[in-house]
Design an enzyme around this catalytic site. Structure first.
Site, PDB file in Angstrom:
ATOM      1  N   GLY A  11      23.742  34.752  11.128  1.00  0.00           N
ATOM      2  CA  GLY A  11      25.250  35.011  11.336  1.00  0.00           C
ATOM      3  C   GLY A  11      24.278  36.654  12.056  1.00  0.00           C
ATOM      4  O   GLY A  11      25.124  37.964  12.335  1.00  0.00           O
ATOM      5  N   ASN A  95      22.131  36.716   6.617  1.00  0.00           N
ATOM      6  CA  ASN A  95      23.263  37.287   6.151  1.00  0.00           C
ATOM      7  C   ASN A  95      24.481  36.612   6.375  1.00  0.00           C
ATOM      8  O   ASN A  95      25.730  37.339   6.506  1.00  0.00           O
ATOM      9  CB  ASN A  95      23.007  38.538   7.475  1.00  0.00           C
ATOM     10  CG  ASN A  95      24.526  38.719   7.773  1.00  0.00           C
ATOM     11  OD1 ASN A  95      24.957  39.553   7.059  1.00  0.00           O
ATOM     12  ND2 ASN A  95      24.580  38.679   9.104  1.00  0.00           N
ATOM     13  N   SER A 145      26.600  41.691  -2.323  1.00  0.00           N
ATOM     14  CA  SER A 145      27.293  43.061  -2.524  1.00  0.00           C
ATOM     15  C   SER A 145      27.765  44.057  -3.109  1.00  0.00           C
ATOM     16  O   SER A 145      27.262  43.890  -3.694  1.00  0.00           O
ATOM     17  CB  SER A 145      28.842  41.893  -1.883  1.00  0.00           C
ATOM     18  OG  SER A 145      29.720  42.807  -1.660  1.00  0.00           O
ATOM     19  N   TYR A 158      33.533  34.940  -3.913  1.00  0.00           N
ATOM     20  CA  TYR A 158      32.857  35.590  -3.295  1.00  0.00           C
ATOM     21  C   TYR A 158      31.964  36.883  -3.907  1.00  0.00           C
ATOM     22  O   TYR A 158      31.116  36.221  -3.950  1.00  0.00           O
ATOM     23  CB  TYR A 158      33.526  36.450  -2.197  1.00  0.00           C
ATOM     24  CG  TYR A 158      33.253  37.601  -1.103  1.00  0.00           C
ATOM     25  CD1 TYR A 158      32.409  36.966  -0.349  1.00  0.00           C
ATOM     26  CD2 TYR A 158      32.592  38.865  -1.791  1.00  0.00           C
ATOM     27  CE1 TYR A 158      31.312  38.085   0.418  1.00  0.00           C
ATOM     28  CE2 TYR A 158      31.744  39.114  -0.735  1.00  0.00           C
ATOM     29  CZ  TYR A 158      31.161  38.927   0.666  1.00  0.00           C
ATOM     30  OH  TYR A 158      29.860  39.846   0.932  1.00  0.00           O
TER      31      TYR A 158
END
Ligand SMILES: NC(=O)c1ccc[n+]([C@@H]2O[C@H](COP(=O)([O-])OP(=O)(O)OC[C@H]3O[C@@H](n4cnc5c(N)ncnc54)[C@H](OP(=O)(O)O)[C@@H]3O)[C@@H](O)[C@H]2O)c1
Length: 253
Positions: A11, A95, A145, A158
Site C-alpha cells: 500500500g 501497511n 492503529s 477493524y
C-alpha cells in the site's frame, strides 16, 4: 560506502504507505511498493523516489486474496532477480489497508471477513511468504492503529484485526530473533488520508473532535509517520525489537 537496502512497502501508492516509501528512499533504501487499484498513484511515487536517487518499482497486490498474494510473490522474486541480482528484501512494511466503521450490531460476516482478510490473515500469510526472503539482520514493521488502545464507536472489527497484528508482531520478533530480524508495530492515531472516505482530512467536525482529544491539538499528517518507520528500518534502531510505538500526538492520554 552505503550498503544497498531494498525494502517493501505494501500500500505504498497512497497515504501513510506513500510517505513511508519516500522516507525510506530519503534514507538510502531502494523501495518496492505494492498498489491495489491505483497504478497511476504508484507511478507517481516511483517518480518521486527516482528523483531522490533511489530505485523504485511497483507490483499489484490484493493482500486479502490468496491468488493475488501468490502472483505478487512470484513477481517480486523475478523483480529482485532482474533488478538487484538478489532474492532478498531487507525490510517488510505491512501497511496496506482499508477502514470500516459500523456498530457491532450491523457487522455482517462479509464485513468481518473483509477486515480479517486485509488486516490480519493477509498480513499474516504475506509475512509468512516473505520470511524466507527477508535478509538476516533486516526487519518487519506492521502498521496497527491507536484504536487498539482506545475505542471509537463503530471501529470494533477493524480494531480487533489490528490488535491481532500487534500480537503477531511480538511472535515474529521472538521467532525471527535468531536471524537478527526485528519486528515492531507502529500505531498511528487519526491521520488525514483517503482512509475511511477521507473523513480525517475532509470532515471539519471530526477533525475538531480529534484535535480536542489530542494533547498536541491537531489531526495527524502522513509526514508525522513515515520518518518513524524509516528510523525503525535503520541501524540506529537495531536494539528496538518486539515493540509497539503509538504515533498519535498523544490522543486520549
Ligand atoms: N489514516 C488513518 O487515520 C490511520 C490510522 C491508523 C492506522 N492506519 C492504517 O494505516 C495504513 C494505511 O492507511 P492510509 O490512511 O494510508 O490509507 P489510504 O490512504 O486509503 O491508502 C491505503 C493503501 O492501501 C492500499 N490497499 C487498500 N486495500 C488493499 C488491499 N486489499 N490489498 C492491497 N493494498 C490495498 C491502497 O492501494 P491503492 O491506492 O492502489 O488502492 C493504498 O495504497 C492502513 O493499514 C490503516 O489501517 C490509518
Amino acid at each position: 560506502m552505503n550498503q544497498q537496502r531494498v525494502s517493501l512497502v505494501t500500500g505504498g501508492s497512497r497515504g501513510i504507505g506513500r510517505d513511508i516509501a519516500i522516507n525510506l528512499a530519503s534514507t538510502g533504501h531502494d523501495v518496492i511498493i505494492s498498489y491495489h487499484t491505483n497504478r497511476s498513484a504508484a507511478d507517481e511515487v516511483i517518480s518521486i523516489i527516482s528523483d531522490l536517487g533511489q530505485s523504485a518499482h511497483a507490483i499489484h497486490l490484493d493482500v486479502s486474496d490468496l491468488s493475488s498474494r501468490n502472483t505478487f510473490v512470484t513477481e517480486l522474486r523475478s523483480l529482485l532477480s532482474d533488478q538487484y541480482d538478489s532474492d532478498r528484501i531487507d525490510y517488510l512494511i505491512n501497511n496496506a489497508g482499508t477502514g470500516l466503521s459500523k456498530p457491532i450490531a450491523d457487522i455482517s460476516e462479509a464485513d468481518f471477513d473483509e477486515m480479517l482478510g486485509v488486516h490480519f490473515k493477509g498480513v499474516y500469510f504475506l509475512t509468512q511468504a516473505m520470511i524466507p526472503m527477508l535478509a538476516d539482520g533486516g526487519g518487519i514493521v506492521n502498521i496497527s492503529s491507536g484504536l487498539t488502545r482506545f475505542s471509537f464507536q463503530g471501529m470494533s472489527a477493524y480494531a480487533c484485526m489490528k490488535g491481532a497484528i500487534e500480537v503477531f508482531t511480538r511472535y515474529c520478533a521472538k521467532e525471527l530473533a535468531d536471524r537478527h530480524i526485528r519486528a515492531n508495530t507502529i500505531a498511528p492515531g487519526a491521520v488525514a488520508t483517503d482512509f475511511g472516505g477521507g473523513a480525517n482530512r475532509d470532515n471539519e467536525k471530526k477533525r475538531q473532535i480529534i484535535s480536542n482529544i489530542t494533547a498536541l491539538g491537531r489531526v495527524g499528517e502522513v509526514d508525522d509517520i513515515g520518518g518513524v518507520v524509516a528510523f525503525l528500518c535503520s541501524d540506529q534502531a537495531g536494539w528496538i525489537n518486539g515493540q509497539h510505538i503509538e504515533i498519535s500526538g498523544g490522543m486520549l492520554l
